[in-house]
Design an enzyme around this catalytic site. Sequence first.
Site, PDB file in Angstrom:
ATOM      1  NE  ARG A  47      -2.458  -1.127   3.680  1.00 19.99           N
ATOM      2  CZ  ARG A  47      -2.349  -2.284   4.340  1.00 19.99           C
ATOM      3  NH1 ARG A  47      -2.701  -3.416   3.750  1.00 19.99           N
ATOM      4  NH2 ARG A  47      -1.876  -2.319   5.582  1.00 19.99           N
ATOM      5  CE  LYS A 137     -14.532   9.268   1.803  1.00 17.76           C
ATOM      6  NZ  LYS A 137     -14.328   8.197   0.794  1.00 17.76           N
ATOM      7  CD  GLU A 178     -18.149   9.708  -0.516  1.00 19.47           C
ATOM      8  OE1 GLU A 178     -17.141   9.832   0.205  1.00 19.47           O
ATOM      9  OE2 GLU A 178     -18.239   8.867  -1.412  1.00 19.47           O
ATOM     10  CE  LYS A 220     -15.915  11.135  -3.118  1.00 21.18           C
ATOM     11  NZ  LYS A 220     -14.519  10.738  -2.922  1.00 21.18           N
TER      12      LYS A 220
HETATM   13  P1  13P Z   1     -15.153   6.056  -6.118  1.00 21.75           P
HETATM   14  O1  13P Z   1     -14.894   7.222  -7.051  1.00 21.75           O
HETATM   15  O2  13P Z   1     -14.377   4.819  -6.479  1.00 21.75           O
HETATM   16  O3  13P Z   1     -16.612   5.827  -5.905  1.00 21.75           O
HETATM   17  O4  13P Z   1     -14.530   6.446  -4.712  1.00 21.75           O
HETATM   18  C1  13P Z   1     -14.745   7.697  -4.197  1.00 21.75           C
HETATM   19  C2  13P Z   1     -14.844   7.640  -2.728  1.00 21.75           C
HETATM   20  O5  13P Z   1     -14.119   8.319  -2.041  1.00 21.75           O
HETATM   21  C3  13P Z   1     -15.872   6.783  -2.115  1.00 21.75           C
HETATM   22  O6  13P Z   1     -15.969   7.052  -0.751  1.00 21.75           O
END
Ligand code: 13P
Length: 340
Positions: A47, A137, A178, A220
């Site tokens: 990673r 986030k 998000e 988001k």
């Molecule tokens: P994806 O664009 O692969 O959906 O991932 C964005 C993300 O941060 C999901 O939490």
Amino acid sequence: MDTEHELQATVRAMVQEGKGILAADESLPTISKRFAPFGIESTEESRRSYRSLLFSTPGMEDCVSGVILFEETLRQRDDAGRLLPELLSSKGVVPGVKVDRGTIPLSHSPGDKITEGLDGLAARLRQYRSEGAKFAKWREVYGIGAKNPSALAVLANAEVLARYAAICQEEGIVPIVEPEVLIDGEHDMGRCLDVTEAVLHAVFHALERHKVVLEHIVLKPSMVLPGKDFGEKASPEEVAEATVRVLRRAVPAAVPSINFLSGGQGPEEATANLNAMNALFPGQPWALSFSYGRALQQPALAAWAGRRENAGKMQQAFLRRAQLNGLARRGSYLSGMEKE
Ligand code: 13P
């Protein structure tokens, strides 16, 4: 700098013409899933090696303004021994961190989920901040089914998201908010539109209740799409029209930027859909940009396949997607560019 000016400076650095955000914050189970198709074993070292290569891609700073990191990555170093958040900052790219602790089933609401991680969040944010993170986030998920998401799920998830955002702002950290309406299911686009609109309304009501300053968040969301198993794909024009319609109804003009997740769209599809929004509907109150995980990294992962000798190819593949999405953010991407 006082907290308000600090939040403002971070938002300014995150929201820039022709740039978007890279989501590289896959949790341990998720990164294993992303590595598996290419035969890459997920270890702390694999990673580290993958992410440090990704972040040291020359030129990525021209189309990437920020990177969302997984907690572990905050403390990892590149091959030259530099901490990865420092590497990013030195290129003018803002480091951020995923702070939610994943989802569990929502009690008394079969099929729905809720995200954990609020307990002790303020103390964790202080720690992440001392390690270089300037934004955070948090993801809430909403699956679409005959009875999902329930009214309870829409309200409960919005409340948690708003609590998180308020705590972040108090700690001088810009929250990426998000709410992800999942692509899974056989539903049509109209159903996704209705769910997304209800979810966003609830989220902005909750943000208001919790006195979150809208100028200092980044939203988001997912795009409005037909379900993965609906049987037919929507054109970029249709996706753009439906998505911008919902956003105009539900997202206040004070929000500086909307950075979409890719959520299972293919890399080219996610770029074309974002481009259509900016090309067909310019002049919206908020920037329309990207915060893609899979859509930015999939081709890079395939090119790398865990092998040191593929490093250059991997960075090229990543830079290519980042550049095309940078163009889509301006509405000047053309599908023909994919073949160049
Ligand atoms: P994806 O664009 O692969 O959906 O991932 C964005 C993300 O941060 C999901 O939490």
